[in-house]
Each structure stands twice: as structure tokens, then as C-alpha cells.
Design an enzyme around this catalytic site. Structure first.
Site, short mmCIF file in Angstrom:
data_model
loop_
_atom_site.label_atom_id
_atom_site.label_comp_id
_atom_site.label_asym_id
_atom_site.label_seq_id
_atom_site.Cartn_x
_atom_site.Cartn_y
_atom_site.Cartn_z
N HIS A 1 0.85 -1.21 0.00
CA HIS A 1 0.00 0.00 0.00
C HIS A 1 0.88 1.25 0.00
O HIS A 1 1.93 1.28 0.66
CB HIS A 1 -0.92 -0.01 1.23
CG HIS A 1 -2.04 0.97 1.11
ND1 HIS A 1 -1.84 2.32 1.28
CD2 HIS A 1 -3.34 0.81 0.80
CE1 HIS A 1 -3.00 2.94 1.08
NE2 HIS A 1 -3.93 2.05 0.79
N GLU B 1 -4.06 1.66 -7.24
CA GLU B 1 -4.49 2.73 -6.35
C GLU B 1 -3.64 3.98 -6.59
O GLU B 1 -2.59 4.15 -5.94
CB GLU B 1 -4.32 2.29 -4.89
CG GLU B 1 -5.18 1.12 -4.49
CD GLU B 1 -5.56 1.20 -3.01
OE1 GLU B 1 -6.74 1.11 -2.72
OE2 GLU B 1 -4.66 1.39 -2.18
#
Ligand code: PGA
Length: 220
Positions: free
Chosen positions: A97, A146
Site C-alpha cells: 500500500h 491505487e
């Protein structure tokens, strides 16, 4: 019908009290008709046991994920949670992430080690990339595209661009499932999941509220 991944990322939010409330809220949702969706909640480590027992008690079709894994096996690594420990509670783990890359200096080398250990412990890997050129280690199960500008900003990428990134990643890395994350909410989820090459979504903020998360499942 294609398989869809709906993956909530609670980040560093919620306490045990909140988990009970969230489970009460999501229990009102009728999951029938959504069997082709793999619904996963990635929670902080401190909440995994409670989440696991409530999900099993209420027989909810929700899988559990962790948000991080140690790049080491068991040993003298104060503060780390390793793959064997995670496997006791979770089926999935998020690796890569952008918040971990930026705030905890996780490099591609470290991420590769994490992926290797997650695989060795039988965890399924949700690997986050920030663009079509981000390196992707071998053997990940789901890639989440993302873009940083879209995370927590209320300003998602366009579904068209997300699909074109997904296409590039599928061609380049041979990964079967590519999902989109970044300001996903009930009102826009279908614009992403209706794209042929997008296999699901990774909502952060909107997954914290059981009503919004339910509506993301039903609108997807
Ligand atoms: P957001 O976060 O839905 O709050 O933008 C997504 C993520 O960071 O995984």
C-alpha cells in the site's frame, strides 16, 4: 458472471467496540444474490480475533485480511507480526500500500520479501500498485491499482483510465485479478466494476461504515 473482489481497508481505524457495531450493521445486509463476490475486510491486527469470531458466529460470507506482514519469519523482531501468526486469523494480506511505502519506507525489495513469506504461509496477496509501471513480485493473487491522488481525496481516477491501467498490468504481469482503489463509494462503485477488465474495488474510508460498505456490495 465475473468474480468480483470487494475489499474493505480499515487502515488504522476502529476499536473492539467499533467492530461489534460494524458487525451488527453489516448483519442487516442480505448477502443472497452476491455469491460471485469475494467480500474481504482488512482490519488492524488487534481486531482480527474479534472479527473472526463474530463473522463465524453470525455465519457472514466475509473473509478476513491483514494490512501488513513482517518481512521476517518468527524471531527477535520486536513489534512485527509474521506470516504464521497472521494465518491463524486471516486468509488475505495487503502488501505494498502506498501509505506503507511512504510512511514506513517500504522498498520494492522489502515488498518482495513480504510476498514470498505470505505465499509460504498460504496467505492470498492483495498487492497494491500506484501505476502500471510499479514492479509486481511473482505470485500475487490480486493487484489493486491505487493512484496516490485518488486515495482519501474524494477524487477517484476515471473508470476509463483505471481500466486502461488494468489492461496494461494484465498484459505485463499476467495477473488474473486487477481491482481499483481510491475514493470508491456506493455512488461510483458500479462505474468501475462494470468495466470488463476491472475485477473489484478496494474502498478505504467507505468501508468503515457498514451501511456504505453494504451499498458498495449491492451496487457493484
Ligand atoms: P479511500 O482509500 O477509499 O479512503 O480513498 C483506499 C485505500 O487507500 O485503500
Amino acid at each position: 458472471m465475473k468474480k468480483l473482489f470487494i475489499i474493505g481497508n480499515w487502515k488504522s481505524y476502529k476499536t473492539l467496540f467499533d467492530v461489534n457495531e460494524w458487525i451488527d450493521g453489516i448483519s442487516d445486509f442480505d448477502f443472497s444474490g452476491h455469491e460471485s463476490k469475494e467480500i474481504i475486510v482488512c482490519a488492524p491486527f488487534t481486531l482480527l480475533l474479534q472479527l473472526k469470531s463474530l463473522i463465524s458466529e453470525k455465519n457472514l460470507p466475509i473473509k478476513i485480511g491483514a494490512q501488513n506482514i513482517s518481512p521476517f519469519e518468527e524471531g527477535a523482531y520486536t513489534g512485527e507480526i509474521n506470516g504464521e501468526q497472521i494465518k491463524e486469523f486471516a486468509d488475505y494480506v495487503i502488501i505494498g500500500h502506498s501509505e506503507r511505502r511512504a510512511n514506513f519506507s517500504e522498498t520494492d525489495e522489502v515488498l518482495e520479501k513480504k510476498v514470498k513469506l505470505a505465499r509460504e504461509h498460504g496467505l492470498k496477496i492483495i498487492f497494491c500498485v500506484q501505476g502500471s509501471d510499479t514492479p509486481i513480485p511473482e505470485g500475487v493473487d490480486v493487484v489493486a491499482y491505487e493512484p496516490i491522488f485518488a486515495i482519501g481525496s474524494g477524487n477517484p481516477d476515471t473508470p476509463e483510465n483505471a481500466e486502461s491501467v488494468a489492461k496494461k498490468i494484465k498484459e505485463r504481469a499476467g495477473v488474473k485479478f486487477i481491482i481499483y482503489g481510491g475514493s470508491v463509494k456506493p455512488e461510483n462503485v458500479n462505474s468501475f466494476t462494470s468495466k470488463i477488465l476491472i475485477d473489484g474495488v478496494l474502498p478505504g474510508g467507505a468501508s468503515l461504515d457498514p451501511d456504505k460498505f453494504s451499498r458498495i456490495i449491492s451496487n457493484s
